[in-house]
Design a protein around this motif. Sequence first.
Motif, PDB file in Angstrom:
ATOM      1  N   GLU A 137     -12.829  61.438 -23.610  1.00 15.18           N
ATOM      2  CA  GLU A 137     -12.203  60.533 -22.647  1.00 15.18           C
ATOM      3  C   GLU A 137     -10.791  61.002 -22.324  1.00 15.18           C
ATOM      4  O   GLU A 137      -9.970  61.235 -23.226  1.00 15.18           O
ATOM      5  CB  GLU A 137     -12.135  59.115 -23.224  1.00 15.18           C
ATOM      6  N   ALA A 138     -10.476  61.151 -21.042  1.00 17.56           N
ATOM      7  CA  ALA A 138      -9.121  61.518 -20.636  1.00 17.56           C
ATOM      8  C   ALA A 138      -8.189  60.331 -20.858  1.00 17.56           C
ATOM      9  O   ALA A 138      -8.370  59.263 -20.271  1.00 17.56           O
ATOM     10  CB  ALA A 138      -9.101  61.944 -19.172  1.00 17.56           C
ATOM     11  N   VAL A 139      -7.206  60.522 -21.742  1.00 19.47           N
ATOM     12  CA  VAL A 139      -6.242  59.447 -22.009  1.00 19.47           C
ATOM     13  C   VAL A 139      -4.894  59.737 -21.363  1.00 19.47           C
ATOM     14  O   VAL A 139      -4.068  58.832 -21.198  1.00 19.47           O
ATOM     15  CB  VAL A 139      -6.078  59.202 -23.527  1.00 19.47           C
ATOM     16  N   SER A 140      -4.640  60.999 -21.014  1.00 19.69           N
ATOM     17  CA  SER A 140      -3.462  61.392 -20.242  1.00 19.69           C
ATOM     18  C   SER A 140      -3.900  62.463 -19.262  1.00 19.69           C
ATOM     19  O   SER A 140      -4.372  63.527 -19.669  1.00 19.69           O
ATOM     20  CB  SER A 140      -2.344  61.942 -21.134  1.00 19.69           C
ATOM     21  N   ALA A 141      -3.766  62.184 -17.991  1.00 15.93           N
ATOM     22  CA  ALA A 141      -4.147  63.142 -16.948  1.00 15.93           C
ATOM     23  C   ALA A 141      -3.347  62.809 -15.700  1.00 15.93           C
ATOM     24  O   ALA A 141      -2.586  61.836 -15.664  1.00 15.93           O
ATOM     25  CB  ALA A 141      -5.650  63.077 -16.669  1.00 15.93           C
ATOM     26  N   ALA A 142      -3.520  63.631 -14.658  1.00 19.73           N
ATOM     27  CA  ALA A 142      -2.755  63.432 -13.426  1.00 19.73           C
ATOM     28  C   ALA A 142      -2.993  62.055 -12.826  1.00 19.73           C
ATOM     29  O   ALA A 142      -2.083  61.441 -12.254  1.00 19.73           O
ATOM     30  CB  ALA A 142      -3.117  64.520 -12.420  1.00 19.73           C
ATOM     31  N   ASP A 143      -4.212  61.539 -12.954  1.00 19.61           N
ATOM     32  CA  ASP A 143      -4.560  60.261 -12.323  1.00 19.61           C
ATOM     33  C   ASP A 143      -4.885  59.166 -13.329  1.00 19.61           C
ATOM     34  O   ASP A 143      -5.460  58.137 -12.978  1.00 19.61           O
ATOM     35  CB  ASP A 143      -5.756  60.459 -11.385  1.00 19.61           C
ATOM     36  N   ARG A 144      -4.522  59.372 -14.593  1.00 18.97           N
ATOM     37  CA  ARG A 144      -4.920  58.379 -15.601  1.00 18.97           C
ATOM     38  C   ARG A 144      -3.970  58.430 -16.789  1.00 18.97           C
ATOM     39  O   ARG A 144      -3.598  59.504 -17.267  1.00 18.97           O
ATOM     40  CB  ARG A 144      -6.348  58.662 -16.057  1.00 18.97           C
ATOM     41  N   PHE A 145      -3.561  57.260 -17.278  1.00 14.51           N
ATOM     42  CA  PHE A 145      -2.760  57.173 -18.496  1.00 14.51           C
ATOM     43  C   PHE A 145      -3.179  55.933 -19.263  1.00 14.51           C
ATOM     44  O   PHE A 145      -3.029  54.813 -18.789  1.00 14.51           O
ATOM     45  CB  PHE A 145      -1.264  57.113 -18.187  1.00 14.51           C
ATOM     46  N   VAL A 146      -3.750  56.149 -20.446  1.00 16.19           N
ATOM     47  CA  VAL A 146      -4.166  55.042 -21.315  1.00 16.19           C
ATOM     48  C   VAL A 146      -3.014  54.713 -22.253  1.00 16.19           C
ATOM     49  O   VAL A 146      -2.533  55.583 -22.980  1.00 16.19           O
ATOM     50  CB  VAL A 146      -5.418  55.431 -22.127  1.00 16.19           C
ATOM     51  N   PRO A 147      -2.526  53.462 -22.268  1.00 10.97           N
ATOM     52  CA  PRO A 147      -1.407  53.091 -23.147  1.00 10.97           C
ATOM     53  C   PRO A 147      -1.754  53.311 -24.619  1.00 10.97           C
ATOM     54  O   PRO A 147      -2.922  53.305 -25.017  1.00 10.97           O
ATOM     55  CB  PRO A 147      -1.198  51.604 -22.844  1.00 10.97           C
ATOM     56  N   ALA A 148      -0.705  53.494 -25.409  1.00 14.42           N
ATOM     57  CA  ALA A 148      -0.878  53.806 -26.829  1.00 14.42           C
ATOM     58  C   ALA A 148      -1.782  52.806 -27.539  1.00 14.42           C
ATOM     59  O   ALA A 148      -2.637  53.193 -28.354  1.00 14.42           O
ATOM     60  CB  ALA A 148       0.488  53.863 -27.508  1.00 14.42           C
ATOM     61  N   GLN A 149      -1.622  51.521 -27.254  1.00 17.25           N
ATOM     62  CA  GLN A 149      -2.365  50.487 -27.986  1.00 17.25           C
ATOM     63  C   GLN A 149      -3.854  50.499 -27.679  1.00 17.25           C
ATOM     64  O   GLN A 149      -4.647  49.854 -28.378  1.00 17.25           O
ATOM     65  CB  GLN A 149      -1.775  49.099 -27.718  1.00 17.25           C
ATOM     66  N   HIS A 150      -4.266  51.221 -26.640  1.00 18.29           N
ATOM     67  CA  HIS A 150      -5.685  51.271 -26.277  1.00 18.29           C
ATOM     68  C   HIS A 150      -6.332  52.633 -26.578  1.00 18.29           C
ATOM     69  O   HIS A 150      -7.474  52.867 -26.198  1.00 18.29           O
ATOM     70  CB  HIS A 150      -5.862  50.942 -24.794  1.00 18.29           C
ATOM     71  N   ARG A 151      -5.605  53.496 -27.259  1.00 18.83           N
ATOM     72  CA  ARG A 151      -6.155  54.839 -27.530  1.00 18.83           C
ATOM     73  C   ARG A 151      -6.911  54.936 -28.850  1.00 18.83           C
ATOM     74  O   ARG A 151      -7.581  55.921 -29.110  1.00 18.83           O
ATOM     75  CB  ARG A 151      -5.019  55.877 -27.548  1.00 18.83           C
ATOM     76  N   ARG A 152      -6.776  53.938 -29.701  1.00 14.37           N
ATOM     77  CA  ARG A 152      -7.367  53.979 -31.050  1.00 14.37           C
ATOM     78  C   ARG A 152      -6.933  55.243 -31.777  1.00 14.37           C
ATOM     79  O   ARG A 152      -7.717  56.021 -32.307  1.00 14.37           O
ATOM     80  CB  ARG A 152      -8.895  53.894 -30.983  1.00 14.37           C
ATOM     81  N   VAL A 153      -5.614  55.429 -31.790  1.00 15.96           N
ATOM     82  CA  VAL A 153      -4.994  56.537 -32.510  1.00 15.96           C
ATOM     83  C   VAL A 153      -4.115  55.949 -33.601  1.00 15.96           C
ATOM     84  O   VAL A 153      -3.263  55.091 -33.324  1.00 15.96           O
ATOM     85  CB  VAL A 153      -4.149  57.409 -31.554  1.00 15.96           C
ATOM     86  N   GLY A 154      -4.333  56.380 -34.834  1.00 16.74           N
ATOM     87  CA  GLY A 154      -3.493  55.933 -35.939  1.00 16.74           C
ATOM     88  C   GLY A 154      -2.314  56.862 -36.113  1.00 16.74           C
ATOM     89  O   GLY A 154      -2.405  58.054 -35.807  1.00 16.74           O
ATOM     90  N   MET A 155      -1.196  56.321 -36.612  1.00 15.99           N
ATOM     91  CA  MET A 155      -0.009  57.156 -36.785  1.00 15.99           C
ATOM     92  C   MET A 155       0.707  56.808 -38.077  1.00 15.99           C
ATOM     93  O   MET A 155       0.942  55.633 -38.373  1.00 15.99           O
ATOM     94  CB  MET A 155       0.935  57.007 -35.598  1.00 15.99           C
ATOM     95  N   VAL A 156       1.053  57.845 -38.846  1.00 14.54           N
ATOM     96  CA  VAL A 156       1.863  57.689 -40.058  1.00 14.54           C
ATOM     97  C   VAL A 156       3.171  58.425 -39.805  1.00 14.54           C
ATOM     98  O   VAL A 156       3.182  59.634 -39.576  1.00 14.54           O
ATOM     99  CB  VAL A 156       1.155  58.279 -41.293  1.00 14.54           C
ATOM    100  N   PHE A 157       4.282  57.665 -39.834  1.00 12.59           N
ATOM    101  CA  PHE A 157       5.587  58.230 -39.517  1.00 12.59           C
ATOM    102  C   PHE A 157       6.234  58.817 -40.759  1.00 12.59           C
ATOM    103  O   PHE A 157       5.865  58.511 -41.900  1.00 12.59           O
ATOM    104  CB  PHE A 157       6.501  57.158 -38.919  1.00 12.59           C
ATOM    105  N   GLN A 158       7.260  59.638 -40.523  1.00 13.38           N
ATOM    106  CA  GLN A 158       7.977  60.297 -41.614  1.00 13.38           C
ATOM    107  C   GLN A 158       8.588  59.288 -42.578  1.00 13.38           C
ATOM    108  O   GLN A 158       8.564  59.476 -43.787  1.00 13.38           O
ATOM    109  CB  GLN A 158       9.055  61.210 -41.028  1.00 13.38           C
ATOM    110  N   ASP A 159       9.145  58.186 -42.026  1.00 18.05           N
ATOM    111  CA  ASP A 159       9.796  57.185 -42.877  1.00 18.05           C
ATOM    112  C   ASP A 159       8.866  56.001 -43.176  1.00 18.05           C
ATOM    113  O   ASP A 159       9.303  54.966 -43.673  1.00 18.05           O
ATOM    114  CB  ASP A 159      11.086  56.686 -42.225  1.00 18.05           C
TER     115      ASP A 159
END
Length: 358
Positions: free
Chosen positions: A78-100
């Motif tokens: 699924e294209a989540v970032s493209a010329a004609d499409r941008f899926v916001p972070a909260q709808h990407r089902r991407v987990g993130m662990v930050f440095q702190d």
Amino acid sequence: MSALIPSPSPRPPAAALQIDGVSRRYGERLAVAEVSWSAHAGETVCLLGHSGCGKTTLLRLIAGIEAPDSGCIRIDGEAVSAADRFVPAQHRRVGMVFQDYALFPHLDVLDNVMFGLRAQPRAQRLATAHAALERVGLASRARHFPHTLSGGEQQRVALARALAPAPRVLLMDEPFSNLDRRLRDRVRDETMALLREAGITAVVVTHDPREALCIADRIVLMHRGRVEQDATPQVLYRQPASLFAASFFSTLNEVPGEVRGGSVETALGRFDAGRVNDGPAVVGLRPHDLRIAQHGIAATVVDALFLGEVMQLRVQVANLATPLIVHTAPAAATRRGQIVHLGVAPDAALVFPLPPAH
């Protein structure tokens, strides 16, 4: 009898994450320049490079925290970032662990893990959060607050919070850098074992080449916003594509040479030049690939440094402007001013054309 029909060739696994020609500019500075690579399902990819090379910017683009100026990012096709499409972070089902770790100090461990599950009914949120804490071995600490936990425990809470919503891809930004070396190795090994057991597709940002070699299925080495080399750890270390890639993974002795007809002539002898074209070249030799021998190139010991497992020598060879670094067994008796002879391990020479600005 009918002819046997050959079985179709197995298809390569589909990319869980695909980066195609992605660029990101901040004013005049090009932070990420036409980057392309992909991660297969269950694969751990390390984005490796010096500070400012674009690896954290790329992680933010994948997460949807920022949008690329050009190119396309796909997750599970699924294209989540493209010329004609941008899926916001909260709808990407991407987990993130930050440095702190970014844990909320006013919430206990369980509520921190539940934070990303707000769309679910409370009973389901509780069950999912408890299961995530059980997975990382912190179920007994559910009602403790972050400040009462060790650094390793806080890292595991952050991991549980990232895994609880069942992300399609897990992004980790220098996740072990805040831990001391002994704890870092243990937490890193436990974390990677958990991710592999769960089949999680992970992208880990690090500046530490040793860490990348330990944890990655594949390493994307970045330099000045571009991909310098994309390969397995073994290939990157043994068959670096450039002098930059070779020197990133260890101290490298750089010896000038001249390539003629498939061989390179240096002050240390002649080596196979592979496919390098005739002309000025640099031969890279790692310290452990040089050794003290009965016969060989004469060198004078400039100094000797005891490093525990190895003795590090700096030796001067005639016709070389810079001393060479050699690693030998600690038992080797050497002293400043001593004349020794150098040998080179077979097939150890890494030969590259002389860079224009070298």
